[in-house]
Write a protein that holds these residues in place. Structure first.
Motif, PDB file in Angstrom:
ATOM      1  N   PHE A  45       0.837  -1.197   0.000  1.00  0.00           N
ATOM      2  CA  PHE A  45       0.000   0.000   0.000  1.00  0.00           C
ATOM      3  C   PHE A  45       0.876   1.252   0.000  1.00  0.00           C
ATOM      4  O   PHE A  45       0.629   2.198  -0.750  1.00  0.00           O
ATOM      5  N   ALA A  46       1.902   1.263   0.840  1.00  0.00           N
ATOM      6  CA  ALA A  46       2.815   2.412   0.896  1.00  0.00           C
ATOM      7  C   ALA A  46       3.526   2.609  -0.438  1.00  0.00           C
ATOM      8  O   ALA A  46       3.700   3.743  -0.897  1.00  0.00           O
ATOM      9  N   SER A  47       3.927   1.525  -1.078  1.00  0.00           N
ATOM     10  CA  SER A  47       4.587   1.618  -2.377  1.00  0.00           C
ATOM     11  C   SER A  47       3.650   2.208  -3.431  1.00  0.00           C
ATOM     12  O   SER A  47       4.053   3.080  -4.215  1.00  0.00           O
ATOM     13  N   ALA A  48       2.409   1.770  -3.438  1.00  0.00           N
ATOM     14  CA  ALA A  48       1.431   2.318  -4.377  1.00  0.00           C
ATOM     15  C   ALA A  48       1.137   3.782  -4.054  1.00  0.00           C
ATOM     16  O   ALA A  48       0.968   4.606  -4.962  1.00  0.00           O
ATOM     17  N   ASN A  49       1.128   4.112  -2.785  1.00  0.00           N
ATOM     18  CA  ASN A  49       0.916   5.498  -2.363  1.00  0.00           C
ATOM     19  C   ASN A  49       2.069   6.389  -2.825  1.00  0.00           C
ATOM     20  O   ASN A  49       1.849   7.505  -3.299  1.00  0.00           O
ATOM     21  N   ILE A  50       3.290   5.903  -2.719  1.00  0.00           N
ATOM     22  CA  ILE A  50       4.459   6.658  -3.186  1.00  0.00           C
ATOM     23  C   ILE A  50       4.377   6.860  -4.697  1.00  0.00           C
ATOM     24  O   ILE A  50       4.657   7.950  -5.208  1.00  0.00           O
ATOM     25  N   ASP A  51       3.976   5.823  -5.438  1.00  0.00           N
ATOM     26  CA  ASP A  51       3.824   5.946  -6.890  1.00  0.00           C
ATOM     27  C   ASP A  51       2.811   7.034  -7.247  1.00  0.00           C
ATOM     28  O   ASP A  51       3.076   7.894  -8.090  1.00  0.00           O
ATOM     29  N   GLY A  52       1.663   6.999  -6.619  1.00  0.00           N
ATOM     30  CA  GLY A  52       0.623   7.983  -6.915  1.00  0.00           C
ATOM     31  C   GLY A  52       1.043   9.398  -6.556  1.00  0.00           C
ATOM     32  O   GLY A  52       0.815  10.347  -7.317  1.00  0.00           O
ATOM     33  N   ALA A  53       1.684   9.554  -5.391  1.00  0.00           N
ATOM     34  CA  ALA A  53       2.128  10.880  -4.966  1.00  0.00           C
ATOM     35  C   ALA A  53       3.220  11.405  -5.885  1.00  0.00           C
ATOM     36  O   ALA A  53       3.235  12.594  -6.229  1.00  0.00           O
ATOM     37  N   ALA A  54       4.127  10.528  -6.308  1.00  0.00           N
ATOM     38  CA  ALA A  54       5.207  10.949  -7.217  1.00  0.00           C
ATOM     39  C   ALA A  54       4.636  11.384  -8.565  1.00  0.00           C
ATOM     40  O   ALA A  54       5.083  12.385  -9.135  1.00  0.00           O
ATOM     41  N   ILE A  55       3.666  10.659  -9.064  1.00  0.00           N
ATOM     42  CA  ILE A  55       3.057  11.015 -10.358  1.00  0.00           C
ATOM     43  C   ILE A  55       2.359  12.369 -10.267  1.00  0.00           C
ATOM     44  O   ILE A  55       2.515  13.216 -11.150  1.00  0.00           O
ATOM     45  N   GLU A  56       1.602  12.578  -9.195  1.00  0.00           N
ATOM     46  CA  GLU A  56       0.878  13.843  -9.046  1.00  0.00           C
ATOM     47  C   GLU A  56       1.830  15.013  -8.822  1.00  0.00           C
ATOM     48  O   GLU A  56       1.623  16.099  -9.363  1.00  0.00           O
ATOM     49  N   ALA A  57       2.866  14.827  -8.013  1.00  0.00           N
ATOM     50  CA  ALA A  57       3.825  15.914  -7.781  1.00  0.00           C
ATOM     51  C   ALA A  57       4.629  16.196  -9.052  1.00  0.00           C
ATOM     52  O   ALA A  57       4.919  17.361  -9.367  1.00  0.00           O
ATOM     53  N   ALA A  58       4.971  15.159  -9.806  1.00  0.00           N
ATOM     54  CA  ALA A  58       5.704  15.339 -11.068  1.00  0.00           C
ATOM     55  C   ALA A  58       4.823  16.038 -12.104  1.00  0.00           C
ATOM     56  O   ALA A  58       5.338  16.768 -12.962  1.00  0.00           O
ATOM     57  N   ARG A  59       3.528  15.856 -11.998  1.00  0.00           N
ATOM     58  CA  ARG A  59       2.609  16.518 -12.930  1.00  0.00           C
ATOM     59  C   ARG A  59       2.702  18.034 -12.794  1.00  0.00           C
ATOM     60  O   ARG A  59       2.596  18.769 -13.765  1.00  0.00           O
ATOM     61  N   ARG A  60       2.948  18.514 -11.580  1.00  0.00           N
ATOM     62  CA  ARG A  60       3.095  19.957 -11.380  1.00  0.00           C
ATOM     63  C   ARG A  60       4.350  20.481 -12.084  1.00  0.00           C
ATOM     64  O   ARG A  60       4.365  21.612 -12.558  1.00  0.00           O
ATOM     65  N   ILE A  61       5.383  19.649 -12.155  1.00  0.00           N
ATOM     66  CA  ILE A  61       6.585  20.045 -12.905  1.00  0.00           C
ATOM     67  C   ILE A  61       6.270  20.017 -14.396  1.00  0.00           C
ATOM     68  O   ILE A  61       6.616  20.935 -15.132  1.00  0.00           O
ATOM     69  N   ARG A  62       5.618  18.950 -14.827  1.00  0.00           N
ATOM     70  CA  ARG A  62       5.336  18.767 -16.259  1.00  0.00           C
ATOM     71  C   ARG A  62       4.505  19.902 -16.836  1.00  0.00           C
ATOM     72  O   ARG A  62       4.718  20.328 -17.966  1.00  0.00           O
ATOM     73  N   THR A  63       3.556  20.395 -16.064  1.00  0.00           N
ATOM     74  CA  THR A  63       2.682  21.456 -16.556  1.00  0.00           C
ATOM     75  C   THR A  63       3.245  22.856 -16.305  1.00  0.00           C
ATOM     76  O   THR A  63       2.646  23.836 -16.725  1.00  0.00           O
ATOM     77  N   GLY A  64       4.383  22.946 -15.595  1.00  0.00           N
ATOM     78  CA  GLY A  64       5.005  24.237 -15.325  1.00  0.00           C
ATOM     79  C   GLY A  64       4.473  24.931 -14.092  1.00  0.00           C
ATOM     80  O   GLY A  64       4.916  26.029 -13.761  1.00  0.00           O
ATOM     81  N   GLN A  65       3.548  24.308 -13.374  1.00  0.00           N
ATOM     82  CA  GLN A  65       2.996  24.931 -12.168  1.00  0.00           C
ATOM     83  C   GLN A  65       4.048  25.071 -11.074  1.00  0.00           C
ATOM     84  O   GLN A  65       4.081  26.083 -10.380  1.00  0.00           O
ATOM     85  N   ALA A  66       4.897  24.061 -10.907  1.00  0.00           N
ATOM     86  CA  ALA A  66       5.935  24.122  -9.877  1.00  0.00           C
ATOM     87  C   ALA A  66       6.937  25.227 -10.197  1.00  0.00           C
ATOM     88  O   ALA A  66       7.344  25.985  -9.314  1.00  0.00           O
ATOM     89  N   GLN A  67       7.338  25.333 -11.471  1.00  0.00           N
ATOM     90  CA  GLN A  67       8.315  26.338 -11.861  1.00  0.00           C
ATOM     91  C   GLN A  67       7.747  27.754 -11.698  1.00  0.00           C
ATOM     92  O   GLN A  67       8.447  28.671 -11.297  1.00  0.00           O
ATOM     93  N   SER A  68       6.467  27.941 -12.008  1.00  0.00           N
ATOM     94  CA  SER A  68       5.864  29.274 -11.918  1.00  0.00           C
ATOM     95  C   SER A  68       5.531  29.658 -10.481  1.00  0.00           C
ATOM     96  O   SER A  68       5.186  30.812 -10.215  1.00  0.00           O
ATOM     97  N   SER A  69       5.635  28.723  -9.533  1.00  0.00           N
ATOM     98  CA  SER A  69       5.343  29.029  -8.131  1.00  0.00           C
ATOM     99  C   SER A  69       6.451  29.856  -7.490  1.00  0.00           C
ATOM    100  O   SER A  69       6.263  30.397  -6.408  1.00  0.00           O
ATOM    101  N   GLY A  70       7.602  29.933  -8.130  1.00  0.00           N
ATOM    102  CA  GLY A  70       8.724  30.677  -7.573  1.00  0.00           C
ATOM    103  C   GLY A  70       9.761  29.773  -6.928  1.00  0.00           C
ATOM    104  O   GLY A  70      10.945  30.062  -6.964  1.00  0.00           O
TER     105      GLY A  70
END
Length: 174
Positions: A45-70
């Motif tokens: 369960f923890a491994s699947a949780n890490i996968d999901g969290a990594a995908i969602e957090a990486a999505r913010r990089i992919r869309t440029g939201q993380a970079q535009s946050s400052g």
């Protein structure tokens, strides 16, 4: 003499408490198996949780939201930790993001610091528009059940390294 023989015969054929004795012999093994099944289930369960969290957090990089946050690193970390379950201590999570020239140049091998045994991270570079980015999120799972760590250990430390890697090309967000 006859009375003594009868009492020995009765004692020999008496089965009271046999089930309790058999259960006492088998119970520790059963409890160990139940604990192992429960812990491995929670670990998956923890491994699947890490996968999901990594995908969602990486999505913010992919869309440029993380970079535009400052501060892309803080944005990524806050998003990641907000998505991890309570069974994972976010302070013990290792993560990095790096840009690569081509998809074929991606190296997914994890190297470890020989002194600490911790995975070596490569800093945090979210990249720009259309850059190819590799994001890794890693966490050491400590086993509570005795002996399980010796069978499921993948680091040589009695712990299991749960890792998730996301490779993507940033969107043309600029």
């Amino acid at each position: 003499m006859v009375a003594k023989r009868l009492s020995l015969k009765r004692f020999k054929s008496d089965a009271d408490g046999a089930a309790a004795l058999e259960f006492a012999l088998v119970a520790p093994i059963l409890f160990f198996i139940f604990m192992a099944i429960l812990e491995v289930s929670i670990m998956f369960f923890a491994s699947a949780n890490i996968d999901g969290a990594a995908i969602e957090a990486a999505r913010r990089i992919r869309t440029g939201q993380a970079q535009s946050s400052g501060d892309a690193t803080t944005d990524f970390y806050d998003t990641l930790c907000g998505l991890l379950s309570s069974s994972i201590n976010c302070g013990n999570v290792f993560y990095d993001a790096r840009t690569v020239a081509t998809f074929t140049s991606v190296n997914l091998e994890t190297t470890y610091d020989p002194d600490t045994g911790e995975p070596i991270t490569y800093g945090f570079a979210a990249g720009g528009a259309e850059d190819i980015v590799v994001v890794r999120v890693m966490y050491y799972w400590d086993f509570a059940t005795p002996l399980i760590g010796s069978y499921l250990d993948n680091t040589g430390t009695g712990k299991r390294l749960l890792a998730s890697t996301v490779v993507f090309q940033n969107e043309p967000y600029e």
